[in-house]
Design an enzyme around this catalytic site. Sequence first.
Site: not given
Ligand code: NAD
Length: 520
Positions: A182, A255, A289, A387
């Site tokens: 997804k 992650e 990230c 962040e």
């Molecule tokens: P997010 O957690 O809002 O969304 C990430 C994914 O989770 C999306 O596909 C979203 O649709 C899904 N999602 C949202 N609610 C959900 C739920 N209740 N259950 C299951 N899935 C759900 O994150 P974002 O804002 O899109 O991304 C940015 C964040 O991701 C930042 O905090 C960044 O640091 C982190 N990030 C971490 C890494 C890493 O490798 N550590 C890499 C990239 C981004």
Amino acid sequence: MVRESLVNTLLLEDLALGVSTAPGRKRIEILGPFTEEVIGSVPEATPEDVVEAAVNARKAQVAWASRSLQERSEVLIRFHDLLIDNADLALDVVQAETGKSRVAAFEEVYDSAATARYYVNTAPGLLRRQRRTVSFPILTKAYEYRHPVGVVGSISPWNFPFNLSVADMIPALLAGNAVVAKPDEKTPFSLLYGKRLLEEAGLPEGLLQVVTGYGEDLGSTLIENVDFMMFTGSTQVGRVVAEQAASRLIGASMELGGKNAAVVMDDADLAKTVPGVARAVFANGGQLCIAMERIYVDEKIRAEFTSRFVEHTRNLSLSTDFDYTSDLSSMINRDHLDNVHGHVEDAVSNGATLLTGGKPRPDVGPLFYEPTVLTDVDESMELCRTETFGPVVSIYGYESLDDAIAMANDSEFGLNFSVWTRNVDKGVSTATQLQAGTVGVNDGFAATWSSYGAPMGGMKASGLGRRHGAVGILKYTESQTVAVQRIGPAFAPMGGMTYEQYQKMLGVVLKIMRRVPFYK
Ligand code: NAD
């Protein structure tokens, strides 16, 4: 001359056919951040679609797992070559839906090819049957086998939508699993293009299922129907996903977010450190990230570092072009742009000093934000600990290296830090005192991320589990130990001995064994 993007409506419509849904679903419109206009749409999958996708993935997995590792590797290495051959289109798709700079798109696409090569080359050694130590040689022999877990669920974010979906599933597929993925609802096309290339490379139909939709609607059904969860995203959502995976007793790799720190020592070579730290801060407009949001500089060089860093930042370029002219990316959408600007306004209104930047740049593109440098940041300001995930950094001074280490570690996060010094030994020893899953010395993130043989991931609230290295593929497997009893059971007397006699004899044998250096 401005380079024309290869992406068009027809291509995106065609890619959307790769989504696993029943016909007639509502559509989600995808906005291109460079224009804030609709570039295409994908079906809004339902929980029923996710269940169906998992059932079909499970069927396809059986045949895939029965193929030899060699056959599976051939598919993944063909994908590697196809990706490089079609890189211009891949970069255009990524840029069109994320609004990122071409440099950031290039990094994620080529990194995915390199990850495929790494795992194709190392999987045979990691997945083969291994002979393991037993209680007593001769009595028993034991082997460890690695079996695929079955169906892996993947939930990925929008900031590196190709890499964080496709590259992370490569080891899962190589190990013999199916994947139900997804992508983020804002950026589905990068993964759909990756799926197309994987299938062109020979991935069997049905093995990779893509469901597009909102995380809150599809997340729990996905977790209910898979055997392992690979999640990349925010710490907040990661906690929800991890709890659900835990209650099902399935493995999960998380992650998550960061508030990464750079420690600049007084002997740092500023000619390299200033552009190096700037890249570590502003790459992909800070929507990375592993980007740095806090800089700790030795007071002895703080003034000079700050003035050179601000000057460098003012000269960074911003553009919406599909070529390598821009140093920064657009923000992904208006909500995120407002959030980033809100962090800066909150800091300034609470007394932070704005050294450069601090405002949106609609003259470049509707969602661009200026690279921004702050100082005099304190606990009263939201961005001090939270962040921002944008092109915003705070500079702090430090008196002693111990202080710098303590300040860098004073965070709920511990993802990717960096240390800048001419004294590499001191840099490495400082790195080991920092509470972060990866630490670069004289580099922000490229060295840590691209060390494919080494685990990559976060300590503390930045994650659980790792990608890359042996753990990056073994996590997608179940280990199975098969032990063969040859003469008689260990720890039980043989040949008419009493337990008393056997205990004495075993004591002697154990003492001899502990002196045999090669017997581990
Ligand atoms: P997010 O957690 O809002 O969304 C990430 C994914 O989770 C999306 O596909 C979203 O649709 C899904 N999602 C949202 N609610 C959900 C739920 N209740 N259950 C299951 N899935 C759900 O994150 P974002 O804002 O899109 O991304 C940015 C964040 O991701 C930042 O905090 C960044 O640091 C982190 N990030 C971490 C890494 C890493 O490798 N550590 C890499 C990239 C981004």
